[in-house]
Scaffold this motif. Structure first.
Motif, mmCIF file in Angstrom:
data_model
loop_
_atom_site.group_PDB
_atom_site.id
_atom_site.type_symbol
_atom_site.label_atom_id
_atom_site.label_comp_id
_atom_site.label_asym_id
_atom_site.label_seq_id
_atom_site.Cartn_x
_atom_site.Cartn_y
_atom_site.Cartn_z
ATOM 1 N N SER A 7 7.936 1.822 9.874
ATOM 2 C CA SER A 7 6.981 1.046 10.673
ATOM 3 C C SER A 7 5.850 1.974 11.118
ATOM 4 O O SER A 7 6.061 3.157 11.405
ATOM 5 C CB SER A 7 7.691 0.467 11.887
ATOM 6 N N LEU A 34 -0.359 -5.917 2.097
ATOM 7 C CA LEU A 34 0.466 -6.383 0.977
ATOM 8 C C LEU A 34 1.960 -6.112 1.149
ATOM 9 O O LEU A 34 2.787 -6.733 0.488
ATOM 10 C CB LEU A 34 -0.042 -5.704 -0.308
ATOM 11 N N GLY A 37 6.106 -5.827 6.283
ATOM 12 C CA GLY A 37 7.251 -5.355 7.079
ATOM 13 C C GLY A 37 7.358 -6.006 8.443
ATOM 14 O O GLY A 37 7.489 -7.230 8.566
ATOM 15 N N PRO A 206 7.265 0.898 0.135
ATOM 16 C CA PRO A 206 8.399 1.787 0.429
ATOM 17 C C PRO A 206 8.136 3.156 -0.197
ATOM 18 O O PRO A 206 7.476 3.245 -1.230
ATOM 19 C CB PRO A 206 9.578 1.097 -0.287
ATOM 20 N N PHE A 247 9.704 -0.443 -6.145
ATOM 21 C CA PHE A 247 9.158 0.605 -5.282
ATOM 22 C C PHE A 247 10.260 1.485 -4.677
ATOM 23 O O PHE A 247 9.971 2.521 -4.096
ATOM 24 C CB PHE A 247 8.296 -0.013 -4.172
HETATM 25 C C1 LIG Z 1 6.971 0.902 4.560
HETATM 26 S S1 LIG Z 1 7.435 -0.789 4.778
HETATM 27 C C2 LIG Z 1 6.029 -1.511 5.529
HETATM 28 C C3 LIG Z 1 6.012 -1.244 7.005
HETATM 29 C C4 LIG Z 1 4.907 -1.959 7.739
HETATM 30 N N1 LIG Z 1 3.592 -1.422 7.441
HETATM 31 C C5 LIG Z 1 5.165 -1.878 9.235
HETATM 32 O O1 LIG Z 1 4.381 -1.225 9.951
HETATM 33 O O2 LIG Z 1 6.154 -2.439 9.674
HETATM 34 C C6 LIG Z 1 7.416 -1.428 3.153
HETATM 35 C C7 LIG Z 1 7.627 -2.927 3.029
HETATM 36 O O3 LIG Z 1 7.499 -3.294 1.658
HETATM 37 C C8 LIG Z 1 8.325 -4.424 1.416
HETATM 38 N N2 LIG Z 1 8.501 -4.507 -0.052
HETATM 39 C C9 LIG Z 1 9.343 -3.800 -0.858
HETATM 40 N N3 LIG Z 1 9.146 -4.141 -2.145
HETATM 41 C C10 LIG Z 1 8.159 -5.075 -2.170
HETATM 42 C C11 LIG Z 1 7.514 -5.801 -3.200
HETATM 43 N N4 LIG Z 1 7.841 -5.641 -4.492
HETATM 44 N N5 LIG Z 1 6.543 -6.687 -2.857
HETATM 45 C C12 LIG Z 1 6.208 -6.865 -1.542
HETATM 46 N N6 LIG Z 1 6.796 -6.210 -0.518
HETATM 47 C C13 LIG Z 1 7.758 -5.316 -0.828
HETATM 48 C C14 LIG Z 1 9.572 -4.147 2.223
HETATM 49 O O4 LIG Z 1 10.265 -5.344 2.518
HETATM 50 C C15 LIG Z 1 8.989 -3.465 3.467
HETATM 51 O O5 LIG Z 1 8.810 -4.385 4.503
#
Ligand SMILES: C[S@@+](CC[C@H](N)C(=O)[O-])C[C@H]1O[C@@H](n2cnc3c(N)ncnc32)[C@H](O)[C@@H]1O
Length: 359
Positions: A7, A34, A37, A206, A247
């Motif tokens: 986050s 995109l 989370g 991720p 990812f």
């Molecule tokens: C690093 S986290 C994002 C955190 C967010 N910026 C926050 O502040 O809470 C990465 C996010 O990517 C999502 N994710 C993983 N693979 C994905 C995909 N193929 N398409 C879209 N979202 C994806 C995960 O569910 C996760 O919520």
């Protein structure tokens, strides 16, 4: 907002300021987040008046974005929602499947809180005819449950001894809704990148092999309410084993990132990453070269709590060594605009810039 690994809580002012700088110079008004989370970034941008679209592949994240980004607080004001939350708080506890699986077989919540979560979740179904209202109530329930859970912030495991906060009574509160409409989508970034349009794309994928669905499977179940089969000590949903994100795979992540970037039509892209993920900073800069101008902004950052506390064996003795307690967070700004690029190069006192790259 919920406890969420990766986050951007601590980095939020930096990210928002970076995106604000682009808006100031190029009148960019719309942003797609995109990989949204916890919806924290989209929420902060909406609060600053951006037109925000949030997307994530997991259902709980979509629900959080529906409430925190899409819903208009003027349509769902505190008074109206507080009345419904008050009614939900009066619902009699109903220990059943959820309480057995997540409070007895696993121990994420105290059974009395689990039985209330379960009863409230059932009662929320009565509002299914208004999807945004339902999402707001579910968000309130997730935020409340997160405050009384017994984990370190991931649902790969629960604490051996109950966390003190798990003894607190569950309390539903009005989520921090904002005035204005945004948009929320539930989709794979690989499919959504080319369908969504905005002046700026913010990408926070991720960084490593840890699956978000596996780490937050209880929220996924609470939202979907599909009583899935579960496995292992953590009682994860069976579909954690099938719903994998490229990812999270060292072998697939690079191609997935390239495929996402190749579909984006925006003039500006901001990418969050750090120096412990699958790609090096140079690789990301190379992936962004199509935009013409790329800068890398860098900040030192405290690593996750486990790395700071240390590693202990079951007897409570310190074992192993922690390699380091700090890492570096990156923000890459890729833009077609020379003006934006220059602005970042000229503001070193505001934003530490290392290795500006003009490709
Ligand atoms: C690093 S986290 C994002 C955190 C967010 N910026 C926050 O502040 O809470 C990465 C996010 O990517 C999502 N994710 C993983 N693979 C994905 C995909 N193929 N398409 C879209 N979202 C994806 C995960 O569910 C996760 O919520």
């Amino acid at each position: 907002m919920i406890k969420y690994i990766g986050s951007k809580r601590a980095l939020l002012p930096w990210i928002v300021e970076t995106i604000e700088t682009i808006r100031r110079l190029e009148k960019a008004q719309s942003v797609v987040d995109l990989f949204s989370g916890s919806a924290r970034v989209g929420h902060a941008l909406k609060a600053r008046g951006f037109q925000v679209t949030a997307n994530d592949v997991n259902t709980y994240a979509f629900v959080l974005a529906q409430a925190l980004v899409e819903a208009d607080a003027r349509v769902y004001p505190q008074g109206r929602i507080a009345r419904i939350l008050h009614e939900l708080m009066q619902v009699a506890p109903a220990p059943g499947w959820f309480t057995r699986v997540y409070c007895e077989e696993a121990r994420y919540f105290q059974p009395n809180n689990g039985a209330r979560i379960e009863a409230i979740r059932e009662a929320i179904e009565a509002h299914a005819d208004d999807p945004l209202l339902k999402a707001i109530l579910l968000t309130s329930l997730i935020l409340a449950a997160d405050k009384v859970d017994s984990t370190t912030g991931v649902q790969m495991a629960y604490l051996k001894r109950w966390a003190p906060r798990a003894y607190n009574p569950l309390r539903l509160e009005y989520p921090p809704l904002l005035a204005g409409r945004g948009q929320a989508f539930l989709g794979d970034a690989l499919e959504m990148a080319g369908k969504l349009e905005a002046d700026i794309f913010y990408l926070d994928p991720p960084y490593n092999q840890h699956s978000y669905l596996g780490n937050y499977h209880v929220w996924e179940t609470l939202v979907r309410w599909d009583h899935p089969q579960t496995y292992g000590v953590a009682q994860k949903r069976m579909d954690v084993q099938e719903r994998k994100s490229p990812f999270n795979s060292k072998r697939e992540a690079k191609d997935a990132m390239i495929a996402v970037l190749s579909q984006i039509k925006a003039h500006h892209v901001v990418v969050s990453f750090n120096d412990e993920g699958f790609f090096s900073a140079e690789e990301i800069e190379w992936m962004l070269k199509e935009w013409g101008y790329v800068v890398r902004l860098t900040r030192p950052h405290q690593r996750y709590v486990g790395a700071r506390i240390g590693i202990y064996n079951p007897q409570g003795e310190k074992v192993g060594r922690i390699s380091h307690t700090e890492n570096h967070e990156f923000l890459f700004v890729a833009t077609h605009s020379q003006k934006v690029h220059r602005a970042f190069l000229e503001q070193p006192e505001v934003l530490a810039i290392s290795q500006p790259t003009l490709l």
